[in-house]
Scaffold this active site. Structure first.
Site, PDB file in Angstrom:
ATOM      1  CG  ASP A  90       5.447  61.707  90.001  1.00  0.00           C
ATOM      2  OD1 ASP A  90       5.027  61.937  91.157  1.00  0.00           O
ATOM      3  OD2 ASP A  90       6.645  61.820  89.691  1.00  0.00           O
TER       4      ASP A  90
ATOM      5  CD  GLU B 115       8.782  63.463  95.063  1.00  0.00           C
ATOM      6  OE1 GLU B 115       9.806  63.916  95.588  1.00  0.00           O
ATOM      7  OE2 GLU B 115       8.647  62.257  94.788  1.00  0.00           O
TER       8      GLU B 115
HETATM    9 ZN   LIG Z   1       9.349  58.187  95.456  1.00  0.00          ZN
HETATM   10 ZN   LIG Z   2       7.053  59.608  97.089  1.00  0.00          ZN
END
Ligand SMILES: [Zn+2]
Ligand SMILES: [Zn+2]
Length: 393
Positions: A78, A135
């Site tokens: 992401d 994440e």
């Molecule tokens: Zn990051």
């Molecule tokens: Zn990262």
């Protein structure tokens, strides 16, 4: 030094993927085009994979020992809500969204590793690749785990591109490498009133200010200085006019630590101090702690495997340790709460340029790190497979 440990053909393919992902970054849980790009690469390799956690992908390379536990390698996919200012020819075309944490690189590295693993004809232990979304949203790892990402997995390996270290270094460190990251919200309920008659009120601004200062003593006076930790209030909101005493105040902040025991202690201290300050001034104070990612602590046996793998890719002196504690959060810790693993960093400074850090609008990295990362993941999959084979015999 060999900064090109993989074939020119694979390297140029993964650079193409990196630039394409960089041009089309997607925020957490929106990684649909990214997922399609990963799938298209895997289709060309003729590798079995499935979609997981909505916008993620799990790849399974079978081994000769079909029932043996597998080795997992993980990349995050992401991007961040940042307006890109790199001026790169392949800069983001998705306004306000940018790959400013190098996850475009992580994804490309792991695809490079997929190409290398696909060439191993005598693979004995199954290898699993996790392309994990969200994440930065810090919930992607949990969603992957809920979708079976760790089923029959013995060990997991991951890493991050790092602009603090020279290209060609791999940072393998025993112990804490990422901090836990928890959020807190404190609501203060006092008694509003006329600014000229404070004796008739309980001033939420004064209570909030005292509380903010008192929170500063947690890290400075209550935590062993040998354990890095942070309590930051990033948001303080109260009041509506210059002549009105505020009835309510809200504080929002983050808590970072590298040890679970310190993490627990920091949370307890915030609860205790908030309730005491409330009592002291007759305000009602409520604390809400939202737990995020746990700390990432590399165990020594896993570190040894990673060092061995890293030395196959870069010279021994370039396999280094973290120079300073890293207080950033990383949801790789969610995997390591369940199975052993190790998280490394890949040096990627571009010579002669200012090392803009991750999460900055000018973040970029030397693309040769992609080949180093791909070769490292391939090497660690083999070293870890050998370790699992020993246990099977
Ligand atoms: Zn990051
Ligand atoms: Zn990262």
């Amino acid at each position: 030094m060999n900064l090109q440990p993989i074939s020119e053909d694979i390297f140029s393919r993964i650079v193409d993927v990196r630039r394409d992902l960089h041009t089309h970054p997607e925020l957490s849980w929106n990684e649909r085009r990214t997922q399609g790009r990963i799938a298209a690469y895997l289709d060309k390799l003729n590798v079995p994979y499935r979609k997981a956690a909505d916008t993620g992908i799990i790849v399974d390379f079978p081994g000769k020992f079909a029932d043996a536990p597998s080795v997992a390698l993980r990349a995050d996919t992401d991007a961040l809500p940042i307006v890109e200012e790199t001026g790169l020819p392949f800069a983001s075309q998705n306004p306000g969204v940018m790959h400013a944490c190098g996850h475009d690189g992580h994804t490309s590295m792991l695809l490079g590793a997929a190409s290398l693993i696909a060439q191993d004809n005598d693979r004995k232990i199954p290898i699993r690749l996790l392309f994990q979304p969200a994440e930065e949203g810090a919930s992607g790892a949990k969603a992957m785990i809920n979708d079976g990402a760790l089923d029959n997995v013995a060990m997991i390996f991951g890493g991050h591109i790092d602009r603090h270290y020279p290209l060609g270094t791999i940072i393998v460190t025993e112990g804490a490498v990422n901090a836990s990251s928890d959020k807190f919200t404190i609501t203060i309920d006092g008694q509003g009133g006329h600014a000229a008659r404070p004796h008739e009120t309980v001033d939420a601004v004064v209570v909030g200010s005292l509380l903010i200062m008192a929170l500063q003593t947690i890290v400075s006076r209550e935590v062993n200085p040998a354990h890095p930790s942070v309590v930051t209030v990033g948001h303080f909101e109260a009041g509506s006019a210059h002549n009105v005493i505020a009835a309510q105040a809200t504080l929002k902040g983050t808590i970072r630590s590298q040890e679970q025991s310190v993490r627990d202690g920091l949370q307890q201290s915030i609860l205790r101090i908030a309730s005491s300050i409330g009592q002291l001034h007759g305000a009602h104070v409520e604390v809400d702690i939202e737990e995020g990612t746990p700390p990432v602590n590399n165990p020594s046996d896993m570190v040894k495997l990673c060092e061995q793998a890293a030395r196959q890719v870069v010279p021994e002196e370039d396999v280094r340790e973290l120079e300073v504690a890293n207080m950033g959060g990383e949801d790789f810790g969610d995997y390591m709460e369940i199975i052993p693993g190790c998280y490394v960093r890949f040096g990627s400074i571009i010579d002669g340029t200012f090392p803009h850090p991750a999460h900055s609008s000018k973040f970029d990295f030397d693309e040769r790190v992609l080949g180093i990362g791909a070769a490292y993941y391939h090497a660690v999959s083999k070293v870890a497979s050998e370790e699992i084979l020993k246990d099977l015999k």
